[in-house]
Design a protein around this motif. Structure first.
Motif, mmCIF file in Angstrom:
data_model
loop_
_atom_site.group_PDB
_atom_site.id
_atom_site.type_symbol
_atom_site.label_atom_id
_atom_site.label_comp_id
_atom_site.label_asym_id
_atom_site.label_seq_id
_atom_site.Cartn_x
_atom_site.Cartn_y
_atom_site.Cartn_z
ATOM 1 N N LEU A 132 36.720 52.153 45.564
ATOM 2 C CA LEU A 132 38.151 51.841 45.542
ATOM 3 C C LEU A 132 38.372 50.340 45.375
ATOM 4 C CD1 LEU A 132 39.338 54.159 48.463
ATOM 5 C CD2 LEU A 132 39.899 54.439 46.036
ATOM 6 N N GLY A 133 37.553 49.555 46.056
ATOM 7 C CA GLY A 133 37.676 48.104 45.950
ATOM 8 C C GLY A 133 37.347 47.594 44.563
ATOM 9 N N TRP A 134 36.304 48.167 43.952
ATOM 10 C CA TRP A 134 35.959 47.760 42.582
ATOM 11 C C TRP A 134 37.093 48.094 41.622
ATOM 12 C CZ3 TRP A 134 32.470 44.396 41.329
ATOM 13 C CH2 TRP A 134 31.328 44.237 42.108
ATOM 14 N N TYR A 135 37.736 49.237 41.822
ATOM 15 C CA TYR A 135 38.871 49.608 40.971
ATOM 16 C C TYR A 135 40.013 48.603 41.137
ATOM 17 C CZ TYR A 135 42.875 52.233 39.198
ATOM 18 O OH TYR A 135 44.011 52.606 38.523
ATOM 19 N N LEU A 136 40.321 48.259 42.388
ATOM 20 C CA LEU A 136 41.395 47.308 42.655
ATOM 21 C C LEU A 136 41.073 45.938 42.063
ATOM 22 C CD1 LEU A 136 44.116 47.242 44.128
ATOM 23 C CD2 LEU A 136 42.905 46.512 46.191
ATOM 24 N N PHE A 137 39.829 45.532 42.183
ATOM 25 C CA PHE A 137 39.381 44.261 41.609
ATOM 26 C C PHE A 137 39.530 44.273 40.085
ATOM 27 C CE2 PHE A 137 35.650 41.933 39.818
ATOM 28 C CZ PHE A 137 36.057 40.648 40.135
ATOM 29 N N PHE A 138 39.148 45.377 39.463
ATOM 30 C CA PHE A 138 39.254 45.521 38.011
ATOM 31 C C PHE A 138 40.710 45.443 37.561
ATOM 32 C CE2 PHE A 138 39.107 48.518 34.220
ATOM 33 C CZ PHE A 138 38.567 47.572 33.364
ATOM 34 N N VAL A 139 41.586 46.123 38.293
ATOM 35 C CA VAL A 139 43.016 46.105 37.970
ATOM 36 C C VAL A 139 43.563 44.684 38.045
ATOM 37 C CG1 VAL A 139 45.297 46.803 38.811
ATOM 38 C CG2 VAL A 139 43.465 48.489 38.650
ATOM 39 N N GLN A 140 43.156 43.943 39.058
ATOM 40 C CA GLN A 140 43.669 42.588 39.228
ATOM 41 C C GLN A 140 43.201 41.653 38.117
ATOM 42 O OE1 GLN A 140 43.512 40.820 43.078
ATOM 43 N NE2 GLN A 140 45.205 42.122 43.669
ATOM 44 N N LEU A 141 41.958 41.787 37.707
ATOM 45 C CA LEU A 141 41.466 40.929 36.630
ATOM 46 C C LEU A 141 42.122 41.281 35.299
ATOM 47 C CD1 LEU A 141 37.658 40.355 37.257
ATOM 48 C CD2 LEU A 141 39.607 38.928 37.863
ATOM 49 N N LEU A 142 42.390 42.562 35.075
ATOM 50 C CA LEU A 142 43.102 42.956 33.857
ATOM 51 C C LEU A 142 44.477 42.288 33.811
ATOM 52 C CD1 LEU A 142 42.344 46.788 33.550
ATOM 53 C CD2 LEU A 142 41.342 44.923 32.224
#
Length: 284
Positions: free
Chosen positions: A246-256
């Protein structure tokens, strides 16, 4: 340029009027608005986008500091993920890993501790209280966890001075260390309630952290009774691994969002459903 609260700044485009563009009055959908973040000189952020970027309900500050500095939230998430993900693998015992992640103690210090404290401090500078408290407390957690595993601090060896190497399995040490896990779970429960004003992904992270710390506490309490119950440890490992995803997904969303990538992934915004007290009072 006059101070404009809650803005993100970029010098890449010239589609704005007098250097300002207000997304609140844009007739495009949220995805179109997100794509235009980097094309205007200075843009007001919608509450949904603010929550996605900063993991906090939109608030107002008395200056335009958010248009001057970058977003520190992904930095803190990196520290969290690069500490928790390997630890979850260790707790699961994958490929023979073990020892509560003692081999990762440097990671706990410099990724988990340093980056999360730095990210938390920068959130404080930006006026984002909730992520400041979350990142600061978890930065302290990783430093504390790393220090407990570091022989220099004598945390476990103090219980078995005649045989320091056996300190980590000493029943008294284990039962004592369990209480730290218990109250980290309590802290995460509080964070889970507060996160209901942010997004579903953030809520799920704290929701799963509560039983994860509970399983770790149960493992250490059982160790304090002389029983090595690996079921609790593996359960904690499984929960923390899901949290990491879940954290990796949130991190990915933020960088996008940070690079205005033409892909707007959802995080389940909750700010529109759970209104703040100030919003409710205005409505009345």
């Amino acid at each position: 340029m006059a101070n404009v609260p809650d803005v993100e700044k970029d010098h890449a485009g010239s589609d704005s009027v007098n250097g300002k563009y207000d997304l609140h009055h844009d007739h495009h959908d949220s995805e179109s608005a997100l794509r235009r973040i980097r094309t205007a000189g200075s843009i007001s952020i919608t509450p949904e986008l603010f929550e996605k970027i900063y993991l906090s309900p939109k608030n107002r500050v008395s200056n335009n500091i958010r248009s001057t500095f970058g977003n520190p939230t992904p930095l803190a998430l990196v520290g969290f993920l690069l500490s928790l993900t390997p630890l979850s693998n260790v707790l699961l015992g994958w490929r023979g890993a073990g020892g509560l992640g003692a081999a990762e103690v440097g990671v706990f210090y410099f990724f988990g501790g340093l980056l999360m404290l730095l990210g938390g401090f920068l959130e404080f500078i930006l006026g984002n209280t909730f992520p400041f408290v979350v990142f600061g407390s978890f930065g302290a957690f990783w430093l504390s966890f790393g220090a407990t595993l570091t022989p220099y601090f004598n945390a476990s060896a103090a219980y078995t001075p005649d045989n320091p190497s056996a300190g980590s399995t000493d029943p008294v040490f284990a039962a004592t260390f369990a209480y730290f896990q218990v109250y980290m779970g309590v802290l995460c429960f509080v964070y889970m309630i507060v996160a209901l004003r942010t997004n579903i992904v953030f809520v799920l992270i704290f929701l799963l952290l509560v039983p994860a710390f509970g399983c770790l506490a149960a493992f250490f309490f059982s160790l304090g009774e002389g029983v090595v119950n690996m079921t609790y440890q593996h359960a904690a490992g499984g929960l923390t691994f899901v949290i990491s995803l879940l954290g990796w997904y949130l991190f990915f969303v933020q960088l996008l969002a940070a690079v205005d990538f033409p892909l707007n992934l959802p995080v389940g915004d909750l700010s529109r459903f759970i209104k703040g007290a100030s919003e409710r009072s205005k409505a009345e």
